[in-house]
Design a protein around this motif. Structure first.
Motif, PDB file in Angstrom:
ATOM      1  N   ALA A  30      -1.236  26.027 -14.161  1.00  0.00           N
ATOM      2  CA  ALA A  30      -0.522  26.403 -12.941  1.00  0.00           C
ATOM      3  C   ALA A  30      -0.737  25.384 -11.828  1.00  0.00           C
ATOM      4  CB  ALA A  30      -0.975  27.784 -12.482  1.00  0.00           C
ATOM      5  N   PHE A  31      -1.688  24.472 -11.997  1.00  0.00           N
ATOM      6  CA  PHE A  31      -1.956  23.461 -10.976  1.00  0.00           C
ATOM      7  C   PHE A  31      -0.972  22.299 -11.036  1.00  0.00           C
ATOM      8  CE2 PHE A  31      -6.269  25.333 -11.431  1.00  0.00           C
ATOM      9  CZ  PHE A  31      -6.394  25.814 -10.139  1.00  0.00           C
ATOM     10  N   PHE A  32      -0.197  22.188 -12.104  1.00  0.00           N
ATOM     11  CA  PHE A  32       0.702  21.041 -12.246  1.00  0.00           C
ATOM     12  C   PHE A  32       1.724  20.937 -11.119  1.00  0.00           C
ATOM     13  CE2 PHE A  32      -0.360  20.603 -16.863  1.00  0.00           C
ATOM     14  CZ  PHE A  32      -0.688  19.262 -16.807  1.00  0.00           C
ATOM     15  N   LEU A  33       2.433  22.013 -10.853  1.00  0.00           N
ATOM     16  CA  LEU A  33       3.480  21.952  -9.826  1.00  0.00           C
ATOM     17  C   LEU A  33       2.933  21.689  -8.423  1.00  0.00           C
ATOM     18  CD1 LEU A  33       6.042  24.612 -11.037  1.00  0.00           C
ATOM     19  CD2 LEU A  33       6.121  22.127 -11.270  1.00  0.00           C
ATOM     20  N   PRO A  34       1.839  22.349  -7.999  1.00  0.00           N
ATOM     21  CA  PRO A  34       1.294  21.989  -6.688  1.00  0.00           C
ATOM     22  C   PRO A  34       0.770  20.555  -6.627  1.00  0.00           C
ATOM     23  CG  PRO A  34       0.479  24.132  -7.341  1.00  0.00           C
ATOM     24  CD  PRO A  34       1.207  23.563  -8.522  1.00  0.00           C
ATOM     25  N   GLU A  35       0.160  20.071  -7.722  1.00  0.00           N
ATOM     26  CA  GLU A  35      -0.296  18.672  -7.746  1.00  0.00           C
ATOM     27  C   GLU A  35       0.874  17.724  -7.537  1.00  0.00           C
ATOM     28  OE1 GLU A  35      -3.862  19.286 -11.021  1.00  0.00           O
ATOM     29  OE2 GLU A  35      -2.043  18.214 -11.575  1.00  0.00           O
ATOM     30  N   LEU A  36       1.951  17.993  -8.242  1.00  0.00           N
ATOM     31  CA  LEU A  36       3.120  17.121  -8.118  1.00  0.00           C
ATOM     32  C   LEU A  36       3.751  17.223  -6.734  1.00  0.00           C
ATOM     33  CD1 LEU A  36       4.751  17.687 -11.613  1.00  0.00           C
ATOM     34  CD2 LEU A  36       3.611  15.631 -10.810  1.00  0.00           C
ATOM     35  N   ALA A  37       3.847  18.429  -6.203  1.00  0.00           N
ATOM     36  CA  ALA A  37       4.486  18.606  -4.896  1.00  0.00           C
ATOM     37  C   ALA A  37       3.661  17.965  -3.778  1.00  0.00           C
ATOM     38  CB  ALA A  37       4.683  20.093  -4.617  1.00  0.00           C
ATOM     39  N   PHE A  38       2.368  18.256  -3.731  1.00  0.00           N
ATOM     40  CA  PHE A  38       1.532  17.697  -2.667  1.00  0.00           C
ATOM     41  C   PHE A  38       1.341  16.196  -2.840  1.00  0.00           C
ATOM     42  CE2 PHE A  38      -0.279  22.143  -2.273  1.00  0.00           C
ATOM     43  CZ  PHE A  38       0.424  22.424  -1.128  1.00  0.00           C
ATOM     44  N   GLY A  39       1.220  15.743  -4.090  1.00  0.00           N
ATOM     45  CA  GLY A  39       1.111  14.305  -4.326  1.00  0.00           C
ATOM     46  C   GLY A  39       2.367  13.560  -3.925  1.00  0.00           C
ATOM     47  N   CYS A  40       3.511  14.176  -4.156  1.00  0.00           N
ATOM     48  CA  CYS A  40       4.773  13.578  -3.727  1.00  0.00           C
ATOM     49  C   CYS A  40       4.825  13.473  -2.208  1.00  0.00           C
ATOM     50  CB  CYS A  40       5.927  14.411  -4.259  1.00  0.00           C
ATOM     51  SG  CYS A  40       7.550  13.738  -3.886  1.00  0.00           S
ATOM     52  N   TRP A  41       4.346  14.503  -1.512  1.00  0.00           N
ATOM     53  CA  TRP A  41       4.313  14.452  -0.053  1.00  0.00           C
ATOM     54  C   TRP A  41       3.390  13.356   0.455  1.00  0.00           C
ATOM     55  CZ3 TRP A  41       7.598  15.784   3.328  1.00  0.00           C
ATOM     56  CH2 TRP A  41       8.437  16.858   3.111  1.00  0.00           C
ATOM     57  N   VAL A  42       2.301  13.102  -0.261  1.00  0.00           N
ATOM     58  CA  VAL A  42       1.375  12.043   0.177  1.00  0.00           C
ATOM     59  C   VAL A  42       2.088  10.704   0.185  1.00  0.00           C
ATOM     60  CG1 VAL A  42      -0.713  10.753  -0.419  1.00  0.00           C
ATOM     61  CG2 VAL A  42      -0.723  13.234  -0.527  1.00  0.00           C
ATOM     62  N   TRP A  43       2.714  10.334  -0.924  1.00  0.00           N
ATOM     63  CA  TRP A  43       3.303   9.002  -0.936  1.00  0.00           C
ATOM     64  C   TRP A  43       4.572   8.919  -0.110  1.00  0.00           C
ATOM     65  CZ3 TRP A  43       7.932   8.150  -3.579  1.00  0.00           C
ATOM     66  CH2 TRP A  43       8.236   8.992  -4.636  1.00  0.00           C
ATOM     67  N   ILE A  44       5.291  10.008   0.073  1.00  0.00           N
ATOM     68  CA  ILE A  44       6.453   9.986   0.972  1.00  0.00           C
ATOM     69  C   ILE A  44       6.001   9.781   2.413  1.00  0.00           C
ATOM     70  CG2 ILE A  44       8.241  11.441   1.990  1.00  0.00           C
ATOM     71  CD1 ILE A  44       8.724  12.585  -0.806  1.00  0.00           C
ATOM     72  N   LEU A  45       4.948  10.500   2.826  1.00  0.00           N
ATOM     73  CA  LEU A  45       4.477  10.375   4.199  1.00  0.00           C
ATOM     74  C   LEU A  45       3.847   9.013   4.473  1.00  0.00           C
ATOM     75  CD1 LEU A  45       3.033  13.959   4.668  1.00  0.00           C
ATOM     76  CD2 LEU A  45       5.003  12.968   5.844  1.00  0.00           C
ATOM     77  N   VAL A  46       3.102   8.481   3.521  1.00  0.00           N
ATOM     78  CA  VAL A  46       2.513   7.152   3.720  1.00  0.00           C
ATOM     79  C   VAL A  46       3.619   6.102   3.778  1.00  0.00           C
ATOM     80  CG1 VAL A  46       1.027   5.389   2.688  1.00  0.00           C
ATOM     81  CG2 VAL A  46       0.282   7.750   2.740  1.00  0.00           C
ATOM     82  N   ALA A  47       4.632   6.263   2.974  1.00  0.00           N
ATOM     83  CA  ALA A  47       5.744   5.313   2.997  1.00  0.00           C
ATOM     84  C   ALA A  47       6.546   5.412   4.293  1.00  0.00           C
ATOM     85  CB  ALA A  47       6.661   5.543   1.805  1.00  0.00           C
ATOM     86  N   ALA A  48       6.471   6.537   4.977  1.00  0.00           N
ATOM     87  CA  ALA A  48       7.241   6.735   6.198  1.00  0.00           C
ATOM     88  C   ALA A  48       6.549   6.197   7.443  1.00  0.00           C
ATOM     89  CB  ALA A  48       7.534   8.217   6.391  1.00  0.00           C
ATOM     90  N   THR A  49       5.310   5.766   7.325  1.00  0.00           N
ATOM     91  CA  THR A  49       4.575   5.286   8.495  1.00  0.00           C
ATOM     92  C   THR A  49       4.675   3.775   8.613  1.00  0.00           C
ATOM     93  OG1 THR A  49       2.500   5.004   7.298  1.00  0.00           O
ATOM     94  CG2 THR A  49       2.883   7.136   8.318  1.00  0.00           C
ATOM     95  N   GLN A  50       4.312   3.299   9.799  1.00  0.00           N
ATOM     96  CA  GLN A  50       4.116   1.865   9.972  1.00  0.00           C
ATOM     97  C   GLN A  50       2.701   1.581   9.507  1.00  0.00           C
ATOM     98  OE1 GLN A  50       4.840   1.142  14.102  1.00  0.00           O
ATOM     99  NE2 GLN A  50       7.044   1.020  13.831  1.00  0.00           N
ATOM    100  N   VAL A  51       2.577   0.782   8.482  1.00  0.00           N
ATOM    101  CA  VAL A  51       1.283   0.552   7.853  1.00  0.00           C
ATOM    102  C   VAL A  51       0.447  -0.381   8.728  1.00  0.00           C
ATOM    103  CG1 VAL A  51       0.133  -0.337   5.807  1.00  0.00           C
ATOM    104  CG2 VAL A  51       2.254   0.943   5.577  1.00  0.00           C
ATOM    105  N   ALA A  52      -0.671   0.156   9.238  1.00  0.00           N
ATOM    106  CA  ALA A  52      -1.557  -0.631  10.086  1.00  0.00           C
ATOM    107  C   ALA A  52      -2.454  -1.542   9.248  1.00  0.00           C
ATOM    108  CB  ALA A  52      -2.403   0.289  10.954  1.00  0.00           C
ATOM    109  N   ASN A  53      -2.961  -1.023   8.165  1.00  0.00           N
ATOM    110  CA  ASN A  53      -3.846  -1.787   7.284  1.00  0.00           C
ATOM    111  C   ASN A  53      -3.295  -1.676   5.861  1.00  0.00           C
ATOM    112  OD1 ASN A  53      -5.921  -3.039   5.946  1.00  0.00           O
ATOM    113  ND2 ASN A  53      -7.526  -1.995   7.093  1.00  0.00           N
ATOM    114  N   PRO A  54      -2.607  -2.722   5.388  1.00  0.00           N
ATOM    115  CA  PRO A  54      -1.942  -2.628   4.081  1.00  0.00           C
ATOM    116  C   PRO A  54      -2.889  -2.389   2.911  1.00  0.00           C
ATOM    117  CG  PRO A  54      -1.235  -4.590   5.275  1.00  0.00           C
ATOM    118  CD  PRO A  54      -2.339  -3.973   6.055  1.00  0.00           C
TER     119      PRO A  54
END
Length: 153
Positions: A30-54
């Motif tokens: 049952a952890f698969f779907l939350p892992e995928l959903a929250f992990g997807c949000w991590v890389w979407i949000l990081v990609a949406a920022t101005q990267v201060a330290n690449p």
């Protein structure tokens, strides 16, 4: 007394792994779907920022995107029954999720550091980095819970 026939070579799957949509109702899986959903949000949000330290946020992107893709492959292998061909599938699953939990912890700490560094800058980037840090720590917890639950199950 008749001897029992050995099971076929592809019947290594443990009987407690449900098939189809019931997979999402059992605890280790049952952890698969939350892992995928929250992990997807991590890389979407990081990609949406101005990267201060690449270097810092590059590691976060690498861990989150790679973990998302490999977890998706694990989920598909459970849904389509590919796990039935291998005897040590649960060990591999537990090792993967444990290692990913450790890597995600390092990524979450680095993302939290990037959030602290971005505090002096734009409030929008700070808010996005804060959300990415939150989701990274939640995803870390989910991967660790998945690893322990599949190991002890």
């Amino acid at each position: 007394m008749a001897a029992r026939d050995p099971p076929p070579a592809t019947s290594y799957a443990p009987p407690e792994v449900p098939a189809g949509a019931a997979l999402f109702l059992t605890i280790p899986f049952a952890f698969f779907l939350p892992e995928l959903a929250f992990g997807c949000w991590v890389w979407i949000l990081v990609a949406a920022t101005q990267v201060a330290n690449p270097l810092l946020q590059g590691w976060v992107m690498y861990v989150s995107l790679t973990s998302f893709l490999i977890s998706l492959m694990f989920l598909l292998s459970y849904l389509f029954g590919f796990y039935k061909r291998f005897e040590s599938w649960r060990v591999l699953d537990s090792l993967y999720h444990g290692t990913t939990g450790i890597l995600y912890m390092s990524a979450a700490v680095l993302q939290a550091h990037a959030t602290i560094v971005s505090e002096q800058g734009d409030l929008k980037n700070y808010s996005i980095n804060t959300a990415a840090s939150f989701f990274a720590f939640i995803t870390t917890l989910l991967y660790i819970l998945h690893a322990f639950s599949i190991y002890y199950h």
